[in-house]
Design a protein around this motif. Sequence first.
Motif, PDB file in Angstrom:
ATOM      1  N   ILE A   4       0.880  -1.168   0.000  1.00  0.00           N
ATOM      2  CA  ILE A   4       0.000   0.000   0.000  1.00  0.00           C
ATOM      3  C   ILE A   4       0.915   1.215   0.000  1.00  0.00           C
ATOM      4  CG2 ILE A   4      -1.839   1.246   1.173  1.00  0.00           C
ATOM      5  CD1 ILE A   4      -2.686  -1.527   0.189  1.00  0.00           C
ATOM      6  N   ALA A   5       0.901   1.959  -1.118  1.00  0.00           N
ATOM      7  CA  ALA A   5       1.792   3.109  -1.278  1.00  0.00           C
ATOM      8  C   ALA A   5       0.999   4.403  -1.165  1.00  0.00           C
ATOM      9  CB  ALA A   5       2.488   3.055  -2.629  1.00  0.00           C
ATOM     10  N   LYS A   6       1.657   5.419  -0.656  1.00  0.00           N
ATOM     11  CA  LYS A   6       1.047   6.748  -0.545  1.00  0.00           C
ATOM     12  C   LYS A   6       1.571   7.589  -1.703  1.00  0.00           C
ATOM     13  CE  LYS A   6       0.055  10.302   2.806  1.00  0.00           C
ATOM     14  NZ  LYS A   6       0.209  10.738   4.184  1.00  0.00           N
ATOM     15  N   ILE A   7       0.661   7.899  -2.648  1.00  0.00           N
ATOM     16  CA  ILE A   7       1.026   8.649  -3.843  1.00  0.00           C
ATOM     17  C   ILE A   7       0.168   9.901  -3.900  1.00  0.00           C
ATOM     18  CG2 ILE A   7       1.195   8.595  -6.352  1.00  0.00           C
ATOM     19  CD1 ILE A   7       1.420   5.537  -6.133  1.00  0.00           C
ATOM     20  N   LEU A   8       0.791  11.062  -3.734  1.00  0.00           N
ATOM     21  CA  LEU A   8       0.112  12.366  -3.781  1.00  0.00           C
ATOM     22  C   LEU A   8      -1.083  12.434  -2.838  1.00  0.00           C
ATOM     23  CD1 LEU A   8       0.231  13.017  -7.621  1.00  0.00           C
ATOM     24  CD2 LEU A   8       1.741  13.943  -5.868  1.00  0.00           C
ATOM     25  N   GLY A   9      -0.916  11.916  -1.626  1.00  0.00           N
ATOM     26  CA  GLY A   9      -1.964  12.005  -0.619  1.00  0.00           C
ATOM     27  C   GLY A   9      -3.030  10.933  -0.714  1.00  0.00           C
TER      28      GLY A   9
END
Length: 101
Positions: A4-9
């Motif tokens: 689970i990645a955090k990309i631009l919020g």
Amino acid sequence: MYAIAKILGKQYKVEPGQTITVDRLNLEVGEEVSFPVMMTVDGAKVKTGSPLIKDVVVKCKVLAHVQDKKIVVFKYKPKKNERKKQGHRQPYTKIIVESIG
């Protein structure tokens, strides 16, 4: 294995080799970018961060800049001769996930 990645919020479930569409990035086509990871799952082995896992990133490569389908906004007031038609196409960036870790 996935993460689970955090990309631009926003949070995205990503796997190596997967192509995803994210909000527009100010990068050239072919550039590499990395994003922080919140959780990784490898079989029955789960690793979570609070909120992020240190030293673990998702490495991605920019494939293309695209636009979504056009959305038409039409405002109308009856008997007043008021009509306003607008269109909008949201810009996105297609990226491919190269590796996790």
